[in-house]
Design an enzyme around this catalytic site. Structure first.
Site, PDB file in Angstrom:
ATOM      1  N   CYS A   1     -13.940   1.639  17.061  1.00 41.24           N
ATOM      2  CA  CYS A   1     -15.286   2.149  17.304  1.00 41.24           C
ATOM      3  C   CYS A   1     -16.216   1.654  16.212  1.00 41.24           C
ATOM      4  CB  CYS A   1     -15.268   3.671  17.334  1.00 41.24           C
ATOM      5  SG  CYS A   1     -16.862   4.394  17.775  1.00 41.24           S
TER       6      CYS A   1
ATOM      7  N   HIS B   1       0.053   4.459   0.972  1.00 39.29           N
ATOM      8  CA  HIS B   1      -0.070   5.478   2.024  1.00 39.29           C
ATOM      9  C   HIS B   1       0.604   5.086   3.336  1.00 39.29           C
ATOM     10  CE1 HIS B   1      -3.420   3.964   4.731  1.00 39.29           C
ATOM     11  NE2 HIS B   1      -3.558   3.142   3.709  1.00 39.29           N
TER      12      HIS B   1
ATOM     13  N   SER C   1       0.834  -1.194   0.000  1.00 44.46           N
ATOM     14  CA  SER C   1       0.000   0.000   0.000  1.00 44.46           C
ATOM     15  C   SER C   1       0.869   1.245   0.000  1.00 44.46           C
ATOM     16  CB  SER C   1      -0.925   0.019   1.222  1.00 44.46           C
ATOM     17  OG  SER C   1      -1.770   1.147   1.206  1.00 44.46           O
TER      18      SER C   1
END
Length: 400
Positions: free
Chosen positions: A333, A205, A203
């Protein structure tokens, strides 16, 4: 004062040199790489130049690299390619670990619901898969096509898998092998041709490149179904017009990561040593997850055990954020509720301690001053939370 960013394992800021390399793709190199005219040929040359640089991350051939939208797509594609290469609808046995990224675990859980056999082996205290569990898991499945996916570096602890040993085990069991190298590519030297690795995910990023760009390594000679149809791009393995700007950025980020790997490692080692020593002096009962040479030095995972540090761990990262420090926690979350990290639970922490875990992670641009200030912010936040949680906590005042 400028906020402090110590969450580089989640994403990294684009390197200014990568940004500069991408600008021509926004301004001048706008052609479709599949077009035969001059604009298309210029764009194609930029794509292939980037492919060479990305291949160098793994010591692979450029022809083995397929550009994707990032690690999640690469992981999903690898699983489905392995499923097809193993025999399509023939019985398959997938093996992975209890501490993989959700981009591996959730697709395999879906396959499990469709009656595909999937085993999740245990991990050690650094969240590294227990390779001694592999043979037992594969025992008695001689009639099944075997596939295995194990991440090279754990994204929460930095724990490093012995890739050579894992690949040798896969080879000895005639097993297709994929490794999620999103956290390791560009940070560890990899010679993939010396290993029995069939697929690997990367990846942009995570190495100071742009979001929305990644790659999948497919070992030369593998016969695979395309991950996306509708065009002949990427040698027919992924249809669709290439993300030219993202690919250019990935290529430049890869080039810089290889070039500066040793220097970055030396700096990260110093930063992690300072972090662990300062936090250990302040809070002697903390647990460093993935400590030592068996972990990547740019990730520092710290657990504040609930029995030693009674506090509402759900609030740690929020309090840090309000104090100008960006870090990650040992929870996720979901729909407004806080769920303990499956990685922290896999390495043996209870729910309360898992939630009271903080991950600090450094990038190529992280400075010593940022880490020093960030660690002091974390200490102040934890101490204040302890002081508010219980009168007993006053006896655990952070030592200078």
């Amino acid at each position: 004062m400028k906020n402090i960013y110590l969450d580089n394992a989640a994403t990294t800021p684009i390197d200014p040199r990568v940004f500069d390399a991408m600008l021509p793709g926004l301004r001048d190199e706008f052609g479709n790489p599949s077009s035969a005219h001059a604009h298309g040929r210029s764009a194609r040359a930029a794509v292939e130049k980037a492919r060479e640089h990305v291949a160098q991350l793994l010591g692979a051939d450029a022809s083995e690299m397929v550009f994707t939208s990032g690690g999640t797509e690469s992981d999903n594609a690898a699983i489905h390619m392995m499923l097809g290469a193993a025999g399509g609808t023939a019985p398959v046995h997938f093996l992975t670990s209890q501490a993989e990224h959700h981009a591996i675990m959730q697709p395999l859980e879906q396959l499990e619901e469709r009656s595909v056999r999937v085993d999740f082996i245990g991990v050690d205290s650094s969240a590294v898969p227990r390779l001694d569990h592999v043979a037992a898991s594969f025992s008695g499945d001689e009639q099944l096509h075997r596939c295995m996916s194990l991440m090279h570096v754990n994204n929460e602890t930095g724990g490093i898998l012995d890739l050579q040993q894992a690949a040798a085990i896969a080879d000895s069991h005639s097993c297709l092998f994929h490794s999620d190298m999103v956290q390791s590519a560009g940070k560890l030297p990899i010679a993939i041709h010396d290993l029995h690795v069939d697929f690997a995910s990367l990846s942009a990023h995570k190495i100071h490149g742009p979001k929305g760009a990644g790659a999948l390594y497919i070992r030369k000679g593998m016969s695979v179904d395309p991950m996306m149809v509708g065009g002949s791009q990427e040698r027919g393995r992924r249809g669709g017009t290439e993300n030219l700007i993202g690919i250019i950025g990935l290529g430049e980020a890869a080039r810089l990561a290889v070039l500066e790997m040793d220097e970055r490692h030396q700096r990260w080692n110093k930063l992690k040593m300072f972090t662990t020593e300062r936090l250990g002096n302040a809070f002697p009962d903390i647990v460093i997850n993935g400590d030592g040479d068996a972990a990547l030095p740019n990730i520092c995972s710290v657990t504040f055990p609930a029995d030693a540090y009674p506090m509402d761990g759900e609030l740690i990262t929020a309090r840090c954020d309000l104090s100008g420090l960006s870090v990650s926690s040992g929870s996720a979350c979901t729909a407004g509720s806080v769920i303990p990290s499956h990685v922290m639970k896999a390495i043996g922490h209870d729910d309360a301690s898992s939630i009271s875990t903080v991950r600090l992670s450094y990038g190529a641009q992280t400075t010593e001053d940022e880490v020093r200030r960030g660690v002091e912010v974390l200490i102040e936040v934890i101490q204040d939370m302890l002081d508010r949680s219980s009168p007993l906590s006053h006896s655990r005042t952070a030592m200078p």
